[in-house]
Write a protein that holds these residues in place. Structure first.
Motif, mmCIF file in Angstrom:
data_model
loop_
_atom_site.group_PDB
_atom_site.id
_atom_site.type_symbol
_atom_site.label_atom_id
_atom_site.label_comp_id
_atom_site.label_asym_id
_atom_site.label_seq_id
_atom_site.Cartn_x
_atom_site.Cartn_y
_atom_site.Cartn_z
ATOM 1 N N GLY A 88 0.819 -1.198 0.000
ATOM 2 C CA GLY A 88 0.000 0.000 0.000
ATOM 3 C C GLY A 88 0.853 1.248 0.000
ATOM 4 O O GLY A 88 2.093 1.192 0.062
ATOM 5 N N HIS A 89 0.189 2.384 -0.093
ATOM 6 C CA HIS A 89 0.880 3.662 0.079
ATOM 7 C C HIS A 89 1.435 3.686 1.511
ATOM 8 O O HIS A 89 0.788 3.198 2.444
ATOM 9 N N PRO A 90 2.634 4.228 1.739
ATOM 10 C CA PRO A 90 3.183 4.245 3.094
ATOM 11 C C PRO A 90 2.231 4.814 4.137
ATOM 12 O O PRO A 90 2.217 4.356 5.289
ATOM 13 N N GLN A 91 1.402 5.800 3.761
ATOM 14 C CA GLN A 91 0.473 6.359 4.741
ATOM 15 C C GLN A 91 -0.613 5.352 5.119
ATOM 16 O O GLN A 91 -1.086 5.330 6.256
ATOM 17 N N MET A 92 -1.017 4.502 4.168
ATOM 18 C CA MET A 92 -2.005 3.468 4.474
ATOM 19 C C MET A 92 -1.395 2.418 5.387
ATOM 20 O O MET A 92 -2.002 2.003 6.388
ATOM 21 N N ILE A 93 -0.183 1.983 5.075
ATOM 22 C CA ILE A 93 0.475 0.970 5.890
ATOM 23 C C ILE A 93 0.756 1.509 7.297
ATOM 24 O O ILE A 93 0.586 0.807 8.297
ATOM 25 N N SER A 94 1.162 2.775 7.381
ATOM 26 C CA SER A 94 1.412 3.392 8.680
ATOM 27 C C SER A 94 0.140 3.432 9.516
ATOM 28 O O SER A 94 0.162 3.195 10.733
ATOM 29 N N LEU A 95 -0.985 3.736 8.883
ATOM 30 C CA LEU A 95 -2.247 3.795 9.616
ATOM 31 C C LEU A 95 -2.647 2.416 10.142
ATOM 32 O O LEU A 95 -3.122 2.280 11.271
ATOM 33 N N VAL A 96 -2.467 1.377 9.325
ATOM 34 C CA VAL A 96 -2.799 0.020 9.772
ATOM 35 C C VAL A 96 -1.963 -0.351 10.991
ATOM 36 O O VAL A 96 -2.470 -0.918 11.968
ATOM 37 N N GLU A 97 -0.680 -0.034 10.927
ATOM 38 C CA GLU A 97 0.196 -0.322 12.062
ATOM 39 C C GLU A 97 -0.269 0.444 13.309
ATOM 40 O O GLU A 97 -0.325 -0.107 14.410
ATOM 41 N N GLN A 98 -0.629 1.725 13.144
ATOM 42 C CA GLN A 98 -1.083 2.543 14.276
ATOM 43 C C GLN A 98 -2.385 2.008 14.858
ATOM 44 O O GLN A 98 -2.546 1.930 16.084
ATOM 45 N N LEU A 99 -3.314 1.629 13.994
ATOM 46 C CA LEU A 99 -4.590 1.079 14.464
ATOM 47 C C LEU A 99 -4.366 -0.198 15.256
ATOM 48 O O LEU A 99 -4.994 -0.407 16.311
ATOM 49 N N SER A 100 -3.480 -1.062 14.775
ATOM 50 C CA SER A 100 -3.239 -2.327 15.475
ATOM 51 C C SER A 100 -2.723 -2.070 16.885
ATOM 52 O O SER A 100 -3.114 -2.745 17.845
ATOM 53 N N LYS A 101 -1.854 -1.084 17.010
ATOM 54 C CA LYS A 101 -1.268 -0.760 18.312
ATOM 55 C C LYS A 101 -2.296 -0.092 19.230
ATOM 56 O O LYS A 101 -2.427 -0.445 20.408
ATOM 57 N N ASP A 107 -8.603 -0.699 23.259
ATOM 58 C CA ASP A 107 -9.922 -1.213 22.894
ATOM 59 C C ASP A 107 -10.142 -2.683 23.202
ATOM 60 O O ASP A 107 -11.168 -3.244 22.810
ATOM 61 N N GLY A 108 -9.203 -3.323 23.870
ATOM 62 C CA GLY A 108 -9.380 -4.733 24.177
ATOM 63 C C GLY A 108 -9.334 -5.620 22.954
ATOM 64 O O GLY A 108 -9.915 -6.717 22.950
ATOM 65 N N TRP A 109 -8.648 -5.168 21.906
ATOM 66 C CA TRP A 109 -8.544 -5.941 20.657
ATOM 67 C C TRP A 109 -7.090 -6.418 20.542
ATOM 68 O O TRP A 109 -6.181 -5.634 20.352
ATOM 69 N N PRO A 110 -6.836 -7.720 20.666
ATOM 70 C CA PRO A 110 -5.464 -8.208 20.811
ATOM 71 C C PRO A 110 -4.564 -7.974 19.602
ATOM 72 O O PRO A 110 -3.338 -7.966 19.737
ATOM 73 N N GLY A 111 -5.129 -7.798 18.470
ATOM 74 C CA GLY A 111 -4.329 -7.575 17.268
ATOM 75 C C GLY A 111 -5.178 -7.753 16.027
ATOM 76 O O GLY A 111 -6.259 -8.346 16.067
ATOM 77 N N LEU A 112 -4.696 -7.226 14.906
ATOM 78 C CA LEU A 112 -5.440 -7.255 13.653
ATOM 79 C C LEU A 112 -5.018 -8.431 12.785
ATOM 80 O O LEU A 112 -3.821 -8.731 12.668
#
Length: 356
Positions: A88-101, A107-112
C-alpha cells in the motif's frame, strides 16, 4: 446511356486511404491483443521504486512507491499471503500499524488480522475487488488475532467470522458481536486521514443503536453489502499525490437516518426496469491499460527494488524512510526518474507483452 466518368485519385490520396485503412486495422489488432490490466498488474511481484504516489480513483488507478507491511508484527498478522496483496501507500500501511497498536492498547482488541490491502503496483486485481487499486484501501478481519502465530496453511485456509446470524442476512448475532468490535471500528473511523469505513448495513445499524461514545465520526462508517466478515478502511488522497482522485465527502450527520433504512427495504434487490425498445448492451470489455490514468503505463515500466525486503515497511517510519535500507546491489539506483511524471506526456502503449 451516359457513362459516368471514373473518379481519378492522386497517388497521395490513394496512399492516405491505404494508410487510414491500415491504421484502423492495426488499432483493432492492438485493442484485441492488449492483455487486461488485471493481468499486467496482477503479474507484478514488486513495487515501482519511486516516490509514493496514488494515481486515479480507488477503483480505477495504480500505485507507485508502494511498501509492504511485514507479514507479522507485535499486534498484527497478514492473511492470504499467496495473493501478494499486503502492499500500500506508506500512509495506508502506517495507519494500519497505528490502528493495530491503539486497538490493542485501548480497545481490548489483541491484534489485527489483515486481509487485502493492494497489489505491489496497485491496479485492477485478478480476483476479488473492484477497489483497492491505489494503495489507500485495507480490509481488516472482524476476527481478533489469536495469541499464537498462525501457520502458513491457516493463513490460507482459515475463514473470517461473520457477525451476522445464520440465515439472517441483515441481523447481527449478539453471541458473536462484542463491544470490542464496535470500539476497533470506531477507533479506525476517528483517525483524521480516514475517509470511510465500509461495514455490512446490519453492523452500521448496530453501531447506530448501541454506540454511546463520541458519535462525530459515525458518519464515516458506511453501509455496504459484503462486509460482515471484515471492515474496509479507506483513507484520503495523501497530500502531494498528483493525479489521485478524491471521493466526495460523506454527508453531514451520523448516517443513522433514512439513508441507512433504505438498505433494509426491498429496493436494493429490485431488478432494474428494462426498456423493451432498448438495444442489447454490448458485452463489457475487461479494463485495459489505456482505461487507467496515463501514469500507470510508467508505473508498470519502472524498475522495482532488488527484493521484497528492500520494500518492506518499517513500523514507526513514514514516507521513503519507511523503506528498509536498500541492499548493496540496489544502492545508488535511487528513486525512479520522472516521478511525479507530466501526465500529459506519458505514452500509453496499446500492445504490451504479458507481465512476467
Amino acid at each position: 446511356m451516359t457513362r459516368k466518368k471514373p473518379i481519378l485519385l492522386s497517388l497521395g490520396a490513394k496512399a492516405m486511404i491505404l494508410l487510414t485503412g491500415l491504421s484502423v486495422c492495426f488499432a483493432d489488432m492492438a485493442t484485441a491483443e492488449e492483455p487486461p490490466a488485471k493481468e499486467l498488474f496482477g503479474g507484478m511481484k514488486l513495487p515501482a521504486r519511486a516516490e509514493p504516489q496514488a494515481y486515479g480513483f480507488y477503483s480505477r488507478g495504480c500505485l507507485a512507491g508502494g511498501v509492504a507491511i511485514p507479514t507479522d508484527g507485535p499486534t498484527w498478522q497478514a492473511m492470504r499471503l499467496s495473493r501478494n496483496r499486503r502492499w500500500g501507500h506508506p500512509q495506508m500501511i502506517s495507519l494500519v500499524e497505528q490502528l493495530s497498536k491503539d486497538a490493542a492498547q485501548y480497545d481490548g482488541w489483541p491484534g489485527l488480522l489483515l486481509g487485502d490491502i493492494s497489489q505491489p503496483r496497485g491496479g485492477p486485481m485478478l480476483s476479488g475487488h473492484a477497489s483497492h487499486q491505489v494503495g489507500l484501501d485495507a480490509d481488516i478481519w472482524l476476527t481478533p488475532m489469536p495469541s499464537r502465530t498462525l501457520t502458513a496453511s491457516e493463513r490460507e485456509n482459515l475463514s473470517a467470522t461473520s457477525m451476522l446470524k445464520k440465515n439472517a442476512f441483515l441481523t447481527v448475532d449478539p453471541n458473536i458481536w462484542t463491544p470490542s468490535h464496535a470500539r476497533v471500528i470506531m477507533r479506525a473511523a476517528s483517525y483524521p486521514q480516514v475517509e470511510r469505513i465500509f461495514v455490512n448495513p446490519a453492523i452500521k445499524k448496530k453501531l447506530c443503536d448501541t454506540w454511546t461514545g463520541d458519535r462525530s465520526h459515525l458518519g464515516k462508517v458506511r453501509p455496504a453489502y459484503g462486509h460482515d466478515f471484515h471492515f474496509h478502511i479507506r483513507i484520503k488522497c495523501p497530500s502531494g499525490s498528483v493525479g489521485c482522485k478524491s471521493q466526495d465527502p460523506v454527508a453531514a450527520g451520523d448516517g443513522c437516518d433514512a439513508s441507512l433504512a433504505w438498505w433494509f427495504t426491498d429496493e436494493p434487490w429490485a431488478p432494474p426496469k428494462k426498456d423493451p425498445n432498448a438495444k442489447p448492451a454490448p458485452k463489457a470489455k475487461p479494463v485495459g491499460l489505456g482505461d487507467l490514468p496515463k501514469a500507470c503505463a510508467l508505473v508498470l515500466d519502472t524498475p522495482g527494488p532488488a527484493s521484497e525486503e528492500e520494500a518492506t515497511f518499517r513500523p514507526g517510519a513514514t514516507g521513503l524512510a519507511a523503506l528498509t535500507p536498500p541492499s548493496p546491489a540496489a544502492a545508488g539506483s535511487g528513486t525512479a526518474p520522472g516521478f511525479p511524471p507530466d501526465l500529459a506526456k506519458v505514452p500509453v502503449p496499446r500492445v504490451r507483452p504479458a507481465a512476467p
